[in-house]
Design an enzyme around this catalytic site. Structure first.
Site, PDB file in Angstrom:
ATOM      1  CB  SER A 179      60.485  22.011  19.265  1.00 13.96           C
ATOM      2  OG  SER A 179      59.939  21.048  18.555  1.00 13.96           O
TER       3      SER A 179
ATOM      4  CD  GLU B  10      65.686  30.863  14.608  1.00 15.16           C
ATOM      5  OE1 GLU B  10      65.942  30.021  13.862  1.00 15.16           O
ATOM      6  OE2 GLU B  10      64.525  30.687  15.327  1.00 15.16           O
TER       7      GLU B  10
ATOM      8  CB  SER C  48      46.699  57.906   2.405  1.00 16.01           C
ATOM      9  OG  SER C  48      46.134  59.291   2.427  1.00 16.01           O
TER      10      SER C  48
ATOM     11  CE  LYS D 164      51.735  60.875   3.837  1.00 12.46           C
ATOM     12  NZ  LYS D 164      51.928  60.308   2.395  1.00 12.46           N
TER      13      LYS D 164
ATOM     14  CB  THR E 263      88.925  36.232  10.496  1.00 10.48           C
ATOM     15  OG1 THR E 263      89.727  35.265  10.242  1.00 10.48           O
ATOM     16  CG2 THR E 263      89.381  37.451  11.547  1.00 10.48           C
ATOM     17  CG  HIS E 264      87.864  33.744   6.767  1.00  5.12           C
ATOM     18  ND1 HIS E 264      87.904  34.246   5.424  1.00  5.12           N
ATOM     19  CD2 HIS E 264      88.840  34.435   7.123  1.00  5.12           C
ATOM     20  CE1 HIS E 264      88.830  35.168   4.982  1.00  5.12           C
ATOM     21  NE2 HIS E 264      89.413  35.083   6.062  1.00  5.12           N
TER      22      HIS E 264
ATOM     23  CG  ASN F  14      63.587  26.171  18.475  1.00  2.61           C
ATOM     24  OD1 ASN F  14      64.708  25.553  18.518  1.00  2.61           O
ATOM     25  ND2 ASN F  14      62.256  25.707  18.197  1.00  2.61           N
TER      26      ASN F  14
ATOM     27  CE  LYS G 280      65.427  22.763  18.143  1.00  2.00           C
ATOM     28  NZ  LYS G 280      64.808  22.347  16.801  1.00  2.00           N
TER      29      LYS G 280
ATOM     30  CG  ASN H  71      50.834  69.222  -3.113  1.00  2.00           C
ATOM     31  OD1 ASN H  71      50.239  68.205  -2.894  1.00  2.00           O
ATOM     32  ND2 ASN H  71      51.065  69.449  -4.282  1.00  2.00           N
TER      33      ASN H  71
HETATM   34  N1  ARG Z   1      47.735  62.332   0.893  1.00  2.00           N
HETATM   35  C1  ARG Z   1      48.307  62.907   0.243  1.00  2.00           C
HETATM   36  C2  ARG Z   1      49.958  62.558   0.437  1.00  2.00           C
HETATM   37  O1  ARG Z   1      50.037  61.637   1.507  1.00  2.00           O
HETATM   38  C3  ARG Z   1      48.454  64.448   0.669  1.00  2.00           C
HETATM   39  C4  ARG Z   1      48.740  65.443  -0.555  1.00  2.00           C
HETATM   40  C5  ARG Z   1      47.886  65.326  -1.619  1.00  2.00           C
HETATM   41  N2  ARG Z   1      48.212  66.222  -2.467  1.00  2.00           N
HETATM   42  C6  ARG Z   1      47.438  66.237  -3.735  1.00  2.00           C
HETATM   43  N3  ARG Z   1      47.945  67.261  -4.660  1.00  2.00           N
HETATM   44  N4  ARG Z   1      46.475  65.449  -4.067  1.00  2.00           N
HETATM   45  O2  ARG Z   1      50.482  62.678  -0.393  1.00  2.00           O
END
Ligand code: ARG
Length: 466
Positions: free
Chosen positions: A285, A298, A31, A333, A163-164, A293, A291, A118
């Site tokens: 465009s 958008e 990660s 994440k 409205t509408h 745009n 144009k 954790n």
């Molecule tokens: N990279 C992990 C995460 O984002 C960190 C926690 C990892 N914990 C584990 N028990 N492998 O969740």
């Protein structure tokens, strides 16, 4: 270069392993590419943990200070672009720990006493979201200011309200803009609410069960500006409701911006021609030279879809997970980072669009002469002057509208004779309510569109939001 199909055993968790991970295992497991964004929070959390370990006597002053200095150096290396992130080390926590070991040797390993990745990642992520809440709040406030400043120029600018998407009643453009100031104000208050619930510290929950060491969770919580430690270790490491709540409010805010974008896009069309977006926020465009745009608006509209999708992604990731931590949660994440970046960009873009927006006040006014937009004012006149129930007034007014429609004129152009042919009780003071100016001026109930109200509302909005 041929990628080796297997990598070495992790020095951090590999004690009971005789073989390293497959390359594809590494690919799915790592990660670091995205969680490197947590570096500042990770180091901040580690320092707070270290300070606490020193205070309760788990770490000596000397060792603790060496660790703290090492962490500062790593922060400096990352911020100056010198730090080399290593894929073999999975994530930000192990990258930092491993560099710490390089810098200060085996003592680095003491930092992980009474802690797990954790509770560490849950803490980092809360801190990151808390910072983002503050940043989003600031840019939202700037957008509110831009809208309020614009509204001040358009207290008397009359336009059709819909409205509408059908002509409904005349409103002022200032009033329209202030509607979005209110919505963004609620977005900001949702941010504040989420911040309150998020602001508990997971650190010290350990892997899931707490720790046998005599740690001081209140001290860590205070140092990291949390209100208190999370009360339950299982909950601390396994819920991501703070991320879900954050994504929800991002999604709601994006929907607000998307609807504002939609009105502006509509109003830039030749058919409406109410507003003109500046060159800075439009494109031409490649084939049609005439144009202009409204691409920026958008894209704001479209990007709300992406953000709503991210909320959905995390809800689905979470919905079947047993307590406590599962690696699924590493997938929390990217949706949050992406949604945050997207919303920040959309808010800043919308601020620029509004700042530069020019308003065709004549066209706005002109278009109120169609669509029998003051019909409600006639019905109200009957209620007030003739003292009949609104339902009857509505019915008589409908006949008046039909007469104007047949004669292909607007309501203001009907003569008293025309009007009396529908209802003989009508007197010529009915004409005083037929103009759009009179109509908006009459809407003086609290929260209404009259220029008097809008003037006061601008003042109140400045007090409430700026
Ligand atoms: N990279 C992990 C995460 O984002 C960190 C926690 C990892 N914990 C584990 N028990 N492998 O969740």
């Amino acid at each position: 270069m041929k990628i080796p199909d297997q990598i070495g055993v992790s020095t951090i968790w590999g004690g009971r392993f005789s073989e390293g991970s497959s390359a594809v295992m590494q690919q799915i497991n790592i990660s670091i590419d995205f969680d490197k964004r947590l570096y500042a929070q990770d180091i901040l959390g580690s320092k707070a943990h270290c300070n606490m370990l020193i205070k309760v006597g788990i770490l000596s002053n000397t060792d603790g200070n060496v660790i703290l200095q090492g962490l500062d150096q790593i922060l400096h290396e990352i911020e100056s672009g010198k730090f080399i992130f290593n894929n073999n080390l999975e994530d930000i926590h192990m990258n930092v720990e491993s560099r710490l070991t390089e810098l200060i040797g085996e003592i680095a390993g003491c930092l992980h006493t009474a802690r797990s990745r954790n509770d560490q990642v849950a803490t980092d992520f809360r801190l990151w979201i808390r910072d983002s809440i503050d940043e989003i709040g600031n840019v939202l406030q700037k957008l509110q200011k831009t809208l309020i400043d614009k509204a001040e120029y358009h207290i008397n600018t009359v336009m059709p309200g819909f409205t509408h998407l059908q002509m409904a009643q005349p409103i002022t453009f200032g009033h329209y803009l202030l509607a979005y100031v209110e919505m963004l104000g609620r977005d900001r208050s949702r941010l504040r609410d989420a911040r309150i619930r998020l602001n508990e510290c997971p650190l010290g929950a350990g892997a899931l069960a707490g720790t046998s060491f005599p740690i001081d969770r209140y001290m860590v919580a205070t140092e990291l500006a949390f209100d208190r430690p999370c009360a339950n270790s299982l909950d601390a490491v396994s819920d991501r409701d703070f991320a879900l709540e954050f994504l929800s409010l991002i999604a709601i805010c994006s929907v607000h911006l998307s609807r504002l974008a939609e009105d502006l896009i509509l109003w830039t069309t030749t058919q409406f021609n109410f507003v003109v977006m500046s060159d800075r926020f439009t494109t031409g465009s490649s084939i049609m030279p005439q144009k202009r745009n409204p691409d920026a608006a958008e894209l704001i509209r479209a990007k709300s879809g992406r953000v709503i999708g991210n909320l959905n992604t995390l809800l689905i990731v979470m919905k079947g997970l047993p307590l406590a931590y599962s690696k699924d949660m590493q997938e929390d994440k990217e949706p949050v980072f992406e949604a945050t970046d997207t919303l920040m960009l959309s808010i800043k873009t919308m601020t620029g669009i509004i700042e530069d927006l020019s308003i065709n006040t004549n066209n706005m006014k002109e278009s109120t002469t169609t669509g029998f937009i003051t019909a409600t004012d006639i019905a109200d006149w009957f209620v007030r002057e003739i003292k009949i129930p609104f339902r009857q007034a509505h019915n008589i007014t409908g006949k008046i509208v039909r007469l104007a429609e047949t004669k292909k004129i607007n309501l203001e152009q009907l003569t008293l004779i025309d009007l009396q042919s529908i209802d003989s009780r009508i007197t010529d003071n009915i004409f005083s309510v037929l103009s759009v100016e009179a109509s908006v001026a009459s809407r003086v109930s609290f929260g209404g569109t009259s220029p008097l109200n809008v003037t006061a509302a601008i003042q109140m909005a400045r007090q409430r939001f700026l």
